[in-house]
Design a protein around this motif. Structure first.
Motif, PDB file in Angstrom:
ATOM      1  N   VAL A 196      27.693 -15.399 -25.588  1.00  0.00           N
ATOM      2  CA  VAL A 196      27.870 -16.650 -24.856  1.00  0.00           C
ATOM      3  C   VAL A 196      26.477 -17.071 -24.422  1.00  0.00           C
ATOM      4  O   VAL A 196      25.742 -16.297 -23.800  1.00  0.00           O
ATOM      5  CB  VAL A 196      28.789 -16.488 -23.622  1.00  0.00           C
ATOM      6  N   THR A 197      26.104 -18.293 -24.797  1.00  0.00           N
ATOM      7  CA  THR A 197      24.785 -18.823 -24.443  1.00  0.00           C
ATOM      8  C   THR A 197      24.949 -20.163 -23.741  1.00  0.00           C
ATOM      9  O   THR A 197      26.000 -20.794 -23.822  1.00  0.00           O
ATOM     10  CB  THR A 197      23.904 -19.022 -25.694  1.00  0.00           C
ATOM     11  N   ASN A 198      23.875 -20.586 -23.087  1.00  0.00           N
ATOM     12  CA  ASN A 198      23.891 -21.921 -22.503  1.00  0.00           C
ATOM     13  C   ASN A 198      23.016 -22.840 -23.354  1.00  0.00           C
ATOM     14  O   ASN A 198      22.474 -22.418 -24.386  1.00  0.00           O
ATOM     15  CB  ASN A 198      23.450 -21.891 -21.032  1.00  0.00           C
ATOM     16  N   GLN A 199      22.863 -24.078 -22.922  1.00  0.00           N
ATOM     17  CA  GLN A 199      22.111 -25.070 -23.703  1.00  0.00           C
ATOM     18  C   GLN A 199      20.624 -24.738 -23.797  1.00  0.00           C
ATOM     19  O   GLN A 199      19.923 -25.306 -24.626  1.00  0.00           O
ATOM     20  CB  GLN A 199      22.314 -26.460 -23.114  1.00  0.00           C
ATOM     21  N   LEU A 237      23.972 -15.330 -21.934  1.00  0.00           N
ATOM     22  CA  LEU A 237      24.663 -15.096 -20.672  1.00  0.00           C
ATOM     23  C   LEU A 237      25.559 -13.869 -20.745  1.00  0.00           C
ATOM     24  O   LEU A 237      25.671 -13.117 -19.774  1.00  0.00           O
ATOM     25  CB  LEU A 237      25.486 -16.323 -20.283  1.00  0.00           C
ATOM     26  N   ASP A 251      33.115 -26.632 -20.223  1.00  0.00           N
ATOM     27  CA  ASP A 251      31.667 -26.727 -19.969  1.00  0.00           C
ATOM     28  C   ASP A 251      30.960 -26.827 -21.315  1.00  0.00           C
ATOM     29  O   ASP A 251      30.689 -25.812 -21.952  1.00  0.00           O
ATOM     30  CB  ASP A 251      31.183 -25.502 -19.194  1.00  0.00           C
ATOM     31  N   PHE A 288      31.823 -24.652 -28.586  1.00  0.00           N
ATOM     32  CA  PHE A 288      31.478 -25.067 -27.236  1.00  0.00           C
ATOM     33  C   PHE A 288      32.740 -25.038 -26.378  1.00  0.00           C
ATOM     34  O   PHE A 288      33.826 -25.378 -26.845  1.00  0.00           O
ATOM     35  CB  PHE A 288      30.824 -26.446 -27.247  1.00  0.00           C
ATOM     36  N   ASP A 340      19.767 -19.224 -23.268  1.00  0.00           N
ATOM     37  CA  ASP A 340      19.839 -17.989 -22.498  1.00  0.00           C
ATOM     38  C   ASP A 340      21.098 -17.254 -22.941  1.00  0.00           C
ATOM     39  O   ASP A 340      22.175 -17.861 -23.014  1.00  0.00           O
ATOM     40  CB  ASP A 340      19.960 -18.266 -20.995  1.00  0.00           C
ATOM     41  N   GLN A 387      28.086 -27.184 -22.075  1.00  0.00           N
ATOM     42  CA  GLN A 387      26.741 -26.614 -22.108  1.00  0.00           C
ATOM     43  C   GLN A 387      26.777 -25.116 -22.402  1.00  0.00           C
ATOM     44  O   GLN A 387      25.737 -24.493 -22.531  1.00  0.00           O
ATOM     45  CB  GLN A 387      26.023 -26.869 -20.791  1.00  0.00           C
ATOM     46  N   MET A 388      27.983 -24.556 -22.508  1.00  0.00           N
ATOM     47  CA  MET A 388      28.132 -23.147 -22.827  1.00  0.00           C
ATOM     48  C   MET A 388      28.784 -23.017 -24.195  1.00  0.00           C
ATOM     49  O   MET A 388      29.683 -23.768 -24.548  1.00  0.00           O
ATOM     50  CB  MET A 388      28.957 -22.432 -21.761  1.00  0.00           C
ATOM     51  N   CYS A 389      28.290 -22.041 -24.940  1.00  0.00           N
ATOM     52  CA  CYS A 389      28.706 -21.881 -26.325  1.00  0.00           C
ATOM     53  C   CYS A 389      29.056 -20.420 -26.591  1.00  0.00           C
ATOM     54  O   CYS A 389      28.326 -19.515 -26.173  1.00  0.00           O
ATOM     55  CB  CYS A 389      27.545 -22.321 -27.215  1.00  0.00           C
TER      56      CYS A 389
END
Length: 175
Positions: free
Chosen positions: A8-11, A16, A133, A129, A14, A135-137
Motif C-alpha cells: 500500500v503506497t500513497n501518492q 505505508l 482515498d 486506488f 511512500d 491518494q492510496m494505492c
C-alpha cells in the motif's frame, strides 16, 4: 494474500504497508535508510535502483508522471512539494524527466526486478486506488503459473520466512 507481494503506497510513493513477501521483494528499498521506504526516492537517489529495476528508465518515467499527476491533484501537499524539490535538486535524471512535463498513470503491466537474493523476477503488476482515498494505492504482484518468476517468488517467500522466523540457533544467540 500471503503468496503474493502486496504493497500500500500513497501518492508520494511512500510504502505505508507491505506484507512479508512485498517486504522481501522490496528489500533493497527498505535496506536503503536514505530512501525512507519511498520508491521514488530510491529510484532516483539510490545507486542500487538501476540494478534492482531491470527497466529503470521506464520505472523512472512512470514515477515522474505519477508525481506530476499527484501534484496537479493536490498542489498544497507540502510533503509532495518537498519530495519533488529534493529529487529536482539531487537527481539530474529526475530534473530532466520532470522538465518533459509527461503525465502518466500506471495501473497494470509487467515490472521486471533483479532481486539480489533470487535473481530476475518478471511480475505482473496491478495497482488499485482505494475508493475512500484516491491518494492510496494497493499494488499486487503475481507471476505467470509454472514460470521462472513463480519459482523465484516461492524462493523469495522461503527467504522471507527465514527473516521472520530465525533458525533456533539464531534465536538462542539473541536470548
Amino acid at each position: 494474500m500471503p503468496t503474493l507481494p502486496v504493497l500500500v503506497t500513497n501518492q508520494r510513493f511512500d510504502i505505508l504497508l507491505a506484507n512479508p513477501l512485498a517486504r522481501a521483494l522490496y528489500a533493497p528499498v527498505f535496506e536503503d535508510a536514505s530512501c525512507g521506504a519511498n520508491t521514488a526516492r530510491f529510484c532516483f537517489l539510490s545507486p542500487a535502483a538501476r540494478q534492482f529495476y531491470v527497466d529503470w528508465e521506464q520505472i523512472a518515467r512512470i514515477a515522474v508522471g505519477a508525481l506530476r499527476v499527484a501534484a496537479a491533484k493536490d498542489p498544497y501537499d507540502r510533503e509532495l512539494s518537498h519530495l519533488i524539490g529534493e529529487l529536482s535538486t539531487r537527481s539530474d535524471a529526475f530534473r530532466v524527466l520532470w522538465g518533459a512535463h509527461d503525465v502518466r498513470v500506471f495501473r497494470d503491466g509487467t515490472k521486471r526486478f533483479r532481486h539480489p537474493v533470487v535473481g530476475q523476477l518478471d511480475l505482473d503488476h496491478e495497482a488499485m486506488f482505494l475508493a475512500a482515498d484516491d491518494q492510496m494505492c494497493v499494488a499486487v504482484y503475481s507471476a505467470v503459473p509454472e514460470s521462472a518468476a513463480e519459482d523465484g517468488l516461492k524462493l523469495l517467500a522461503s527467504w522471507a520466512a527465514t527473516l521472520q522466523n530465525p533458525a533456533p540457533e539464531e534465536m538462542d544467540a539473541e536470548s
